[in-house]
Design a protein around this motif. Structure first.
Motif, mmCIF file in Angstrom:
data_model
loop_
_atom_site.group_PDB
_atom_site.id
_atom_site.type_symbol
_atom_site.label_atom_id
_atom_site.label_comp_id
_atom_site.label_asym_id
_atom_site.label_seq_id
_atom_site.Cartn_x
_atom_site.Cartn_y
_atom_site.Cartn_z
ATOM 1 N N ARG A 280 0.832 -1.208 0.000
ATOM 2 C CA ARG A 280 0.000 0.000 0.000
ATOM 3 C C ARG A 280 0.866 1.256 0.000
ATOM 4 O O ARG A 280 0.563 2.226 -0.700
ATOM 5 C CB ARG A 280 -0.955 -0.022 1.189
ATOM 6 C CG ARG A 280 -2.097 -1.013 0.986
ATOM 7 C CD ARG A 280 -2.899 -1.208 2.234
ATOM 8 N NE ARG A 280 -2.044 -1.708 3.311
ATOM 9 C CZ ARG A 280 -2.438 -1.885 4.567
ATOM 10 N NH1 ARG A 280 -3.674 -1.594 4.907
ATOM 11 N NH2 ARG A 280 -1.607 -2.341 5.467
ATOM 12 N N CYS A 312 -4.990 -7.306 7.890
ATOM 13 C CA CYS A 312 -5.892 -6.524 8.752
ATOM 14 C C CYS A 312 -7.055 -7.336 9.300
ATOM 15 O O CYS A 312 -8.069 -6.767 9.692
ATOM 16 C CB CYS A 312 -6.494 -5.307 8.031
ATOM 17 S SG CYS A 312 -5.310 -4.202 7.328
ATOM 18 N N GLU A 315 -6.921 -7.205 13.540
ATOM 19 C CA GLU A 315 -6.816 -5.931 14.242
ATOM 20 C C GLU A 315 -8.175 -5.313 14.536
ATOM 21 O O GLU A 315 -9.100 -5.429 13.750
ATOM 22 C CB GLU A 315 -6.005 -4.928 13.407
ATOM 23 C CG GLU A 315 -4.513 -5.072 13.540
ATOM 24 C CD GLU A 315 -3.950 -6.272 12.801
ATOM 25 O OE1 GLU A 315 -4.683 -6.881 12.007
ATOM 26 O OE2 GLU A 315 -2.787 -6.604 13.046
ATOM 27 N N CYS A 320 -6.142 -0.608 13.299
ATOM 28 C CA CYS A 320 -6.008 -0.539 11.852
ATOM 29 C C CYS A 320 -5.814 0.924 11.419
ATOM 30 O O CYS A 320 -4.972 1.234 10.584
ATOM 31 C CB CYS A 320 -7.280 -1.115 11.227
ATOM 32 S SG CYS A 320 -7.037 -1.880 9.646
ATOM 33 N N CYS A 323 -2.313 1.995 12.528
ATOM 34 C CA CYS A 323 -1.319 1.332 11.687
ATOM 35 C C CYS A 323 -1.206 2.054 10.337
ATOM 36 O O CYS A 323 -0.119 2.338 9.854
ATOM 37 C CB CYS A 323 -1.718 -0.131 11.501
ATOM 38 S SG CYS A 323 -0.747 -1.011 10.274
ATOM 39 N N LEU A 324 -2.363 2.370 9.781
ATOM 40 C CA LEU A 324 -2.344 3.025 8.474
ATOM 41 C C LEU A 324 -1.779 4.433 8.546
ATOM 42 O O LEU A 324 -1.037 4.865 7.669
ATOM 43 C CB LEU A 324 -3.757 3.093 7.913
ATOM 44 C CG LEU A 324 -4.076 2.009 6.916
ATOM 45 C CD1 LEU A 324 -5.433 2.254 6.321
ATOM 46 C CD2 LEU A 324 -3.039 1.960 5.801
ATOM 47 N N ARG A 327 1.829 4.128 8.452
ATOM 48 C CA ARG A 327 2.323 3.683 7.149
ATOM 49 C C ARG A 327 2.250 4.803 6.115
ATOM 50 O O ARG A 327 3.172 4.999 5.313
ATOM 51 C CB ARG A 327 1.495 2.503 6.646
ATOM 52 C CG ARG A 327 1.773 1.219 7.398
ATOM 53 C CD ARG A 327 0.743 0.163 7.027
ATOM 54 N NE ARG A 327 0.973 -1.100 7.715
ATOM 55 C CZ ARG A 327 1.751 -2.074 7.249
ATOM 56 N NH1 ARG A 327 2.362 -1.953 6.083
ATOM 57 N NH2 ARG A 327 1.907 -3.180 7.939
HETATM 58 FE FE1 FES Z 1 -5.055 -2.581 9.144
HETATM 59 FE FE2 FES Z 1 -2.332 -2.203 9.364
HETATM 60 S S1 FES Z 1 -3.657 -3.434 10.557
HETATM 61 S S2 FES Z 1 -3.754 -1.162 8.148
#
Ligand code: FES
Ligand code: 5AD
Length: 345
Positions: A280, A312, A315, A320, A323-324, A327
């Motif tokens: 992603r 995902c 989570e 989530c 985490c995003l 990222r």
């Molecule tokens: Fe869902 Fe990483 S756990 S984006």
């Protein structure tokens, strides 16, 4: 100096079939494609990445698409449905986490007839008047699409899967056709939905020609969103022995799409994140500007198994989201929480 074919694509937002074939089949434009796509994305959207909260509310499906783990013939699937209250709870949780778009996605489940869909949509519309409601529930009659729209839905995601009739027929049972799929998309547009189309990359029997047909169809349709991700095999489907699609080709096509459709909403998909650990992030760097984290109850996530090893699924929604956020930041972009309506030139 940037490659002239990439420059031409950026400038004209189009290439000849032969030029598309060259750029799709060869890896040697990839660096320039990615650089140009990121420039175009920043010109139009800056470093903004839009969030869409995905609620997978049913994994029942009456269809039997050969690639999909939720196909009706898969007797091993553990089926579930969310009640209206459970769906509203997901939205509530999502709203608190900053989501302003809810995507209700499900198999083609006859239990959710038009009355039930309209009830759910109207309830979300009433409770969250400032949010966009997106439906992704498959092929319906135009009258049904109209009813959902009148109940408060704004957007609809329906990947065309492949624009080539013969290819479509090899991916689907006889009861389905590319023609009806496209009819749905045109109806949705005519009604006034913001529409998302798209296709899998590396689906069985896909060729460069069918990919070019996909690009041509998208040029006609001019969708607001284009979702693409690699095909991933599922053990309980007829395609269990087919090779997975490639991350590289998916990234290449994301960049091509960004150059063809500067304003389009382009998700970095879960399938891309599944096939590549930083898929992603790489998708965002290749021109994508949307991520669709999961808002479904954790108990449902593993059961919504379109393909294997989906990320995902363990989570909580808040995890989530966090985490995003991390990222997206690490990739060099910034999550925003507004509705992110498409910007047209
Ligand atoms: Fe869902 Fe990483 S756990 S984006
Ligand atoms: N691999 C990757 N994507 C898939 N989809 C369905 N099955 C698979 C698979 N095995 C995609 C289709 C569908 C979307 C919801 O998920 O493109 O439209």
């Amino acid at each position: 100096m940037m490659n002239s074919l990439v420059e031409k694509l950026r400038k004209n937002r189009d290439l000849s079939d032969e030029e598309f074939r060259e750029i799709i089949d060869s890896g040697r434009y990839d660096d320039d494609l990615r650089t140009a796509a990121d420039e175009v994305r920043r010109e139009n959207y800056g470093d903004v990445v839009f969030l869409r909260g995905l609620i997978e509310f049913t994994n029942y499906c009456k269809n039997d698409c050969l690639y999909c783990g939720l196909r009706a013939s898969n007797r091993t699937a553990d089926r579930y449905r969310l009640s209206r209250e459970e769906i509203l709870d997901c939205c509530e949780e999502g709203y608190a986490l900053g989501y302003r778009t809810f995507v209700l996605q499900g198999g083609e489940d006859p239990y959710y007839n038009d009355d039930r869909i309209c009830e759910i949509v109207a309830a979300i519309r009433k409770r969250f008047p400032d949010c966009a409601i997106t439906l992704s529930i498959g092929e319906k009659a135009r009258e049904s699409y109209q009813r959902y729209f009148d109940a408060g839905a704004n957007r609809y995601l329906l990947r065309h899967e492949t624009a080539d009739d013969a290819h479509y027929a090899r991916l689907h049972p006889d009861t389905m056709s590319a023609q009806n799929r496209k009819r749905c998309l045109w109806d949705l547009k005519a009604i006034g939905y913001q529409v998302g189309a798209g296709f899998m990359v590396g689906s069985p029997y896909q060729t460069t020609d069918t990919l070019i047909a996909d690009l041509r169809f998208l040029q006609q349709l001019q969708p607001d969103m284009i979702g693409i991700g690699p095909f991933l095999r599922h053990h309980a489907t007829p395609f269990r022995d087919q090779p997975n699609g490639s991350a590289e080709l998916t990234l290449r096509l994301l960049s091509i799409l960004r150059l063809m459709f500067p304003y389009v909403l382009l998700p970095a998909t879960t399938a891309l994140g599944t096939i590549l650990p930083d898929g992603r992030e790489r998708g965002l760097q290749a021109g994508a500007n949307v991520v669709m984290p999961n808002l479904s109850p954790v108990a449902a996530r593993k059961k919504y198994e379109i393909y294997e090893n989906k990320i995902c699924t363990g989570e909580e929604s808040a995890q989530c989201r966090g985490c995003l956020e991390m990222r997206v930041k690490a990739a060099g972009y910034r999550i925003v929480t507004d509705r992110g309506d498409v910007r047209r030139a």
